[in-house]
Design an enzyme around this catalytic site. Structure first.
Site, PDB file in Angstrom:
ATOM      1  N   HIS A  75      -0.056 -43.149  28.698  1.00  0.00           N
ATOM      2  CA  HIS A  75       1.173 -42.613  28.114  1.00  0.00           C
ATOM      3  C   HIS A  75       1.447 -43.317  26.791  1.00  0.00           C
ATOM      4  CE1 HIS A  75       4.846 -40.305  28.237  1.00  0.00           C
ATOM      5  NE2 HIS A  75       5.570 -41.390  28.012  1.00  0.00           N
ATOM      6  N   HIS A  84       9.638 -40.115  23.485  1.00  0.00           N
ATOM      7  CA  HIS A  84       8.364 -39.703  24.086  1.00  0.00           C
ATOM      8  C   HIS A  84       8.493 -38.370  24.808  1.00  0.00           C
ATOM      9  CE1 HIS A  84       9.405 -41.203  28.300  1.00  0.00           C
ATOM     10  NE2 HIS A  84      10.398 -41.659  27.553  1.00  0.00           N
ATOM     11  N   CYS A 123       2.334 -36.226  25.929  1.00  0.00           N
ATOM     12  CA  CYS A 123       2.749 -37.365  25.101  1.00  0.00           C
ATOM     13  C   CYS A 123       1.867 -37.580  23.875  1.00  0.00           C
ATOM     14  CB  CYS A 123       2.802 -38.630  25.951  1.00  0.00           C
ATOM     15  SG  CYS A 123       1.222 -39.168  26.652  1.00  0.00           S
TER      16      CYS A 123
END
Length: 90
Positions: free
Chosen positions: A52, A64, A2
């Site tokens: 994240h 993402h 990510c």
């Protein structure tokens, strides 16, 4: 991963980000989720630690790098509880 995804996208716009979501979450301008505009980064945490990051694309959605199996995807911004939102682009 990510943070590598956000790092590579933002590099194209002249913004240098570290390759770690928790480090990215300490940068930029802190804003609320209500203030989020396309291009802002939304961070998520597990057990209080940022783990994240996704790019807000508007309409209550984030882009993402989900996992190696599912790849890059669009999810509802609230698919997990957002821990922080930061603005890097003016």
């Amino acid at each position: 991963d990510c943070s590598g995804f956000t790092m590579s996208i933002f590099k194209k716009y002249g913004v240098s980000l570290p390759h770690h979501a928790a480090s990215q979450a300490k940068m930029g301008t802190k804003i609320s989720l209500k203030e989020a505009l396309p291009g802002d980064l939304v961070f998520y945490a597990k057990d209080g630690a940022i783990n994240h990051v996704g790019i807000y694309i508007g309409g209550g959605q984030v882009l993402h790098a989900s996992s190696p199996k599912t790849g890059i995807k669009i999810s509802n911004v609230g698919y997990r509880e957002p821990a922080a939102v930061r603005r890097f682009l003016k």
